[in-house]
Design a protein around this motif. Sequence first.
Motif, short mmCIF file in Angstrom:
data_model
loop_
_atom_site.label_atom_id
_atom_site.label_comp_id
_atom_site.label_asym_id
_atom_site.label_seq_id
_atom_site.Cartn_x
_atom_site.Cartn_y
_atom_site.Cartn_z
N THR A 93 0.87 -1.16 0.00
CA THR A 93 0.00 0.00 0.00
C THR A 93 0.91 1.21 0.00
OG1 THR A 93 -1.75 -1.11 1.22
CG2 THR A 93 -1.72 1.30 1.32
N VAL A 94 0.73 2.08 -0.99
CA VAL A 94 1.54 3.30 -1.05
C VAL A 94 0.60 4.47 -1.33
CG1 VAL A 94 3.51 4.47 -2.09
CG2 VAL A 94 3.52 1.99 -1.89
N ASN A 95 0.75 5.52 -0.55
CA ASN A 95 -0.14 6.66 -0.57
C ASN A 95 0.16 7.59 -1.75
OD1 ASN A 95 -1.39 9.22 0.20
ND2 ASN A 95 -1.73 8.24 2.17
N ALA A 96 -0.85 7.85 -2.57
CA ALA A 96 -0.69 8.74 -3.72
C ALA A 96 -0.80 10.21 -3.33
CB ALA A 96 -1.73 8.41 -4.80
N GLU A 103 9.35 9.17 -8.34
CA GLU A 103 10.05 8.44 -7.30
C GLU A 103 9.36 7.11 -7.00
OE1 GLU A 103 11.03 7.17 -3.28
OE2 GLU A 103 9.10 8.03 -3.85
N LEU A 104 8.04 7.11 -6.91
CA LEU A 104 7.32 5.88 -6.61
C LEU A 104 7.35 4.91 -7.78
CD1 LEU A 104 5.75 4.16 -4.69
CD2 LEU A 104 3.66 5.27 -5.49
N ALA A 105 7.22 5.40 -9.00
CA ALA A 105 7.31 4.53 -10.17
C ALA A 105 8.66 3.83 -10.20
CB ALA A 105 7.09 5.34 -11.45
N ARG A 106 9.70 4.54 -9.85
CA ARG A 106 11.04 3.96 -9.82
C ARG A 106 11.14 2.88 -8.75
NH1 ARG A 106 16.31 6.32 -7.46
NH2 ARG A 106 17.90 5.18 -8.59
N ARG A 107 10.62 3.15 -7.55
CA ARG A 107 10.68 2.17 -6.46
C ARG A 107 9.87 0.92 -6.79
NH1 ARG A 107 8.46 5.48 -1.87
NH2 ARG A 107 8.55 3.52 -0.74
N LEU A 108 8.69 1.09 -7.37
CA LEU A 108 7.86 -0.06 -7.74
C LEU A 108 8.49 -0.85 -8.89
CD1 LEU A 108 4.35 1.54 -7.34
CD2 LEU A 108 5.14 -0.53 -6.17
N ALA A 109 9.09 -0.15 -9.84
CA ALA A 109 9.76 -0.83 -10.95
C ALA A 109 10.95 -1.64 -10.43
CB ALA A 109 10.22 0.18 -12.00
N THR A 110 11.64 -1.12 -9.43
CA THR A 110 12.75 -1.85 -8.84
C THR A 110 12.26 -3.14 -8.20
OG1 THR A 110 14.00 0.19 -8.43
CG2 THR A 110 14.59 -1.74 -7.10
N LEU A 111 11.17 -3.06 -7.43
CA LEU A 111 10.60 -4.26 -6.83
C LEU A 111 10.15 -5.24 -7.91
CD1 LEU A 111 9.55 -6.00 -4.50
CD2 LEU A 111 7.44 -4.61 -4.53
#
Length: 197
Positions: A93-96, A103-111
């Motif tokens: 769960t990540v707050n928009a 930054e979030l797209a990068r972190r999710l793409a890394t995962l």
Amino acid sequence: MKQMHLAAHFPGVNSTTVWADPRSRSQIDFSSFEHLARTAERGKFDFFFLAEGLRLREHNGRIHDLDVVGRPESLTVLNALAAVTERLGLAATVNATFNEPYELARRLATLDHLSEGRAAWNVVTSSDAFTGENFRRGGYLDRADLPRALGSARPGGTPYTRAAEFVSTARELWDSWTPDGTSRPFAHSGQHFEISG
């Protein structure tokens, strides 16, 4: 034929819709996360779910002991779990409201990369002024800009515009990469976000 998806949820949030191992007591020890994730994977669960908390909750001056905000950041934990699981989906769960699309797209793409395609994102928002005080913009967004259900519309306009644009922008960022890993120029200019690179 309908397909049921089973989720294992780390303790800390009251929920009756997901399974949580009652032996996973620590909110910060990686061994607790690993134990629950490996158990869920052996049990053929579809994914492991971590909620997000961006502020401590309290009542009458007492902090809730097992609050989700007291544990490590969800995407960091899920990246570590990617190394000790093989098939289990890894959902955060990540707050928009209090994050930024790039930054979030990068972190999710890394995962997603490290887990070989097992990443999932549960999009939430917050209109909570107490949470907003932990972030530079303070307070909270106009209620019309917060989603309760993404994609819903009302006559005379579309509510929840920031979160809808956030999700759309994150998708545009992910789509700016070719299947062979080559990046293409990216530019987004919207009501809430202006990004190029």
